[in-house]
Design a protein around this motif. Structure first.
Motif, short mmCIF file in Angstrom:
data_model
loop_
_atom_site.label_atom_id
_atom_site.label_comp_id
_atom_site.label_asym_id
_atom_site.label_seq_id
_atom_site.Cartn_x
_atom_site.Cartn_y
_atom_site.Cartn_z
N ARG A 1 3.87 -16.72 -23.10
CA ARG A 1 4.97 -16.40 -22.19
C ARG A 1 6.19 -17.14 -22.73
N ARG A 2 7.07 -16.40 -23.40
CA ARG A 2 8.15 -17.02 -24.16
C ARG A 2 9.46 -16.98 -23.38
N SER A 3 10.22 -18.07 -23.45
CA SER A 3 11.53 -18.13 -22.81
C SER A 3 12.50 -17.17 -23.49
N VAL A 4 13.36 -16.55 -22.70
CA VAL A 4 14.38 -15.67 -23.25
C VAL A 4 15.61 -16.45 -23.69
N GLU A 5 15.69 -17.71 -23.32
CA GLU A 5 16.87 -18.54 -23.59
C GLU A 5 17.24 -18.50 -25.08
N GLY A 6 18.50 -18.17 -25.36
CA GLY A 6 19.00 -18.19 -26.73
C GLY A 6 18.51 -17.05 -27.60
N THR A 7 17.94 -15.99 -27.00
CA THR A 7 17.41 -14.86 -27.76
C THR A 7 18.06 -13.55 -27.29
N VAL A 8 17.81 -12.49 -28.05
CA VAL A 8 18.33 -11.17 -27.66
C VAL A 8 17.49 -10.55 -26.54
N PHE A 9 16.53 -11.32 -26.03
CA PHE A 9 15.72 -10.89 -24.89
C PHE A 9 16.28 -11.43 -23.57
N ASP A 10 17.41 -12.11 -23.63
CA ASP A 10 18.00 -12.70 -22.43
C ASP A 10 18.98 -11.70 -21.80
N PHE A 11 18.55 -11.07 -20.71
CA PHE A 11 19.37 -10.12 -19.97
C PHE A 11 19.73 -10.64 -18.58
N ARG A 12 19.59 -11.93 -18.37
CA ARG A 12 19.77 -12.47 -17.02
C ARG A 12 21.20 -12.31 -16.52
N ARG A 13 22.17 -12.39 -17.42
CA ARG A 13 23.57 -12.26 -17.01
C ARG A 13 24.16 -10.91 -17.44
N GLY A 14 23.31 -10.02 -17.87
CA GLY A 14 23.75 -8.71 -18.31
C GLY A 14 24.07 -8.71 -19.80
N ARG A 15 23.70 -7.61 -20.46
CA ARG A 15 23.90 -7.53 -21.90
C ARG A 15 24.10 -6.05 -22.26
N THR A 16 25.11 -5.77 -23.06
CA THR A 16 25.28 -4.41 -23.55
C THR A 16 24.18 -4.11 -24.56
#
Length: 392
Positions: free
Chosen positions: A250-265
């Motif tokens: 279970r990997r953290s999304v922090e600092g990756t292109v998997f981080d959509f918590r604040r929205g990402r195009t």
């Protein structure tokens, strides 16, 4: 004067009744409606039906009995222009001849099961394999290719259609006779609910979802979904191996292109070959661990917004995960609605579900269903409009 008085009173009464009648017309017209029609015939002559649910705000959903499929979802933009925001086909023959996962009900088990095998109560079951060695979305004869039976159609304030399917013991290798219902509901706010319910006469595993692919600019739009903004409220995701089976981490999304918590195009990260997970998946094809976990009532799993049209899709679910698939295998060989060629990123899937391969990974929880303990999953596709254009 008495006669004049009563005449005036009767006139007032008639005017009042007329005003009330006029006031009631919009209320009646505002009720969501359900319209039943034909969508064609299977090669064996079985009739496939369609039910169109319509709400007062311009949102319409067409569901067909082949695969209990969301065949179309039409929604207005900020200027009132209506477009179908789901990928798919215009006719039954194409759904049969060129099958794909475009809006169908997925089961018995959504996503992948490693090796097409799992063990339940000490017995190992071999499932039909259709993703190399794995079983994907219930196998080659999954629920997406069955003709479901309509059991109820209702008009609004909430319009609905309920469909039923019986999957016999041993179907695609799964144990137990499974009776499944899916109910689509549409209200006047633009919320399309999908309720799954299943009961079994033996212990088995179940994981049901809908597999619509969305382009909020309207299917077939010139730039597809890649300029749209996605939010997923999840701090972790499940990395996969070369066969797209979760590794168990279970990997953290922090600092990756998997981080959509604040929205990402979506075009931001889709081609980032420095992340091995993007290379393995040919883009995003992973399960996010929703921070909310499993819940009694549907909560937000994802939000997709097209900044140009203003159309917004919110996906809510009671399940603990959502699979985000960026349409990586749309390679231009499929011709969909209105003759549109579908390419990578022309639509994305947001599939609420239990985690992939849960039956083989106890740390993920349980997908077990047994007599007296039915399976339930409620998800919602909620469509709205953002009035102000935002940067992508």
């Amino acid at each position: 004067m008495t006669g004049d008085f009563w005449e005036r009173q009767m006139m007032r009464t008639r005017l009042l009744l007329t005003a009330c009648a006029i006031a009631l017309v919009p209320a009646a017209a505002a009720a969501a409606t359900a319209e039943r029609s034909s969508f064609g015939k299977m090669p064996d002559g079985t009739m496939v039906e369609a039910v169109t649910l319509s709400g007062k705000n311009g949102v319409r959903a067409r569901i067909i009995t082949f695969g209990a499929t969301l065949q179309a979802l039409e929604a207005p933009d900020r200027n009132g222009k209506v477009a179908d925001v789901t990928l798919g086909y215009d006719d039954l023959a194409s759904y049969i001849a060129k099958p794909n996962y475009w809006g169908q009900t997925i089961g018995r088990y959504a996503n992948r099961i490693a090796g097409g095998k799992f063990t339940l109560d000490g017995k190992t079951y071999q499932l039909a394999q259709n993703d190399k060695a794995n079983s994907l979305h219930g196998g080659p004869g999954g629920f997406d290719k069955a003709v479901w039976r309509i059991t109820e159609v209702k008009d609004g304030p909430v319009a609905s259609v309920t469909m039923k399917l019986t999957s016999p013991d041993g179907d695609q290798g799964y144990p137990g006779k499974l009776d499944v219902t899916v109910t689509y509901t549409l209200d006047d706010s633009g919320a399309l609910g999908i309720d799954f319910h299943a009961t079994s006469d033996r212990p088995t595993i179940v994981n049901l979802t809908n597999h619509a692919l969305f382009d909020m600019a309207g299917e077939g739009s010139p730039y597809g979904a890649l300029g749209q903004r996605l939010t997923i409220p999840a701090s972790r995701y499940l990395p996969v191996d070369d066969a797209l089976i979760p590794t168990g981490e279970r990997r953290s999304v922090e600092g990756t292109v998997f981080d959509f918590r604040r929205g990402r195009t979506l075009h931001d990260g889709l081609r980032d070959g420095t992340d091995p997970q993007i290379v393995i998946g040919r883009g995003w094809d992973h399960n996010w661990i929703l921070d909310k976990g499993a819940t009694a009532e549907p909560q937000l799993a994802a939000r997709l917004e097209d900044p140009k049209s203003g159309r917004v899709l919110e996906v809510l679910t009671t399940e603990p995960g959502v699979q985000f698939y960026s349409g990586n295998f749309l390679d231009g060989t499929m011709v969909g609605k209105k003759g549109h060629v579908y390419r990578m990123g022309d639509g994305i899937a947001l599939e609420p579900q239990k985690f992939p391969d849960t039956p083989n990974q106890p740390a993920f929880g349980s997908a077990r269903v047994e007599p007296g303990k039915p399976y339930r999953h409620r998800m919602v596709y909620r469509v709205s409009v953002a009035r102000d254009e935002v940067a992508g």
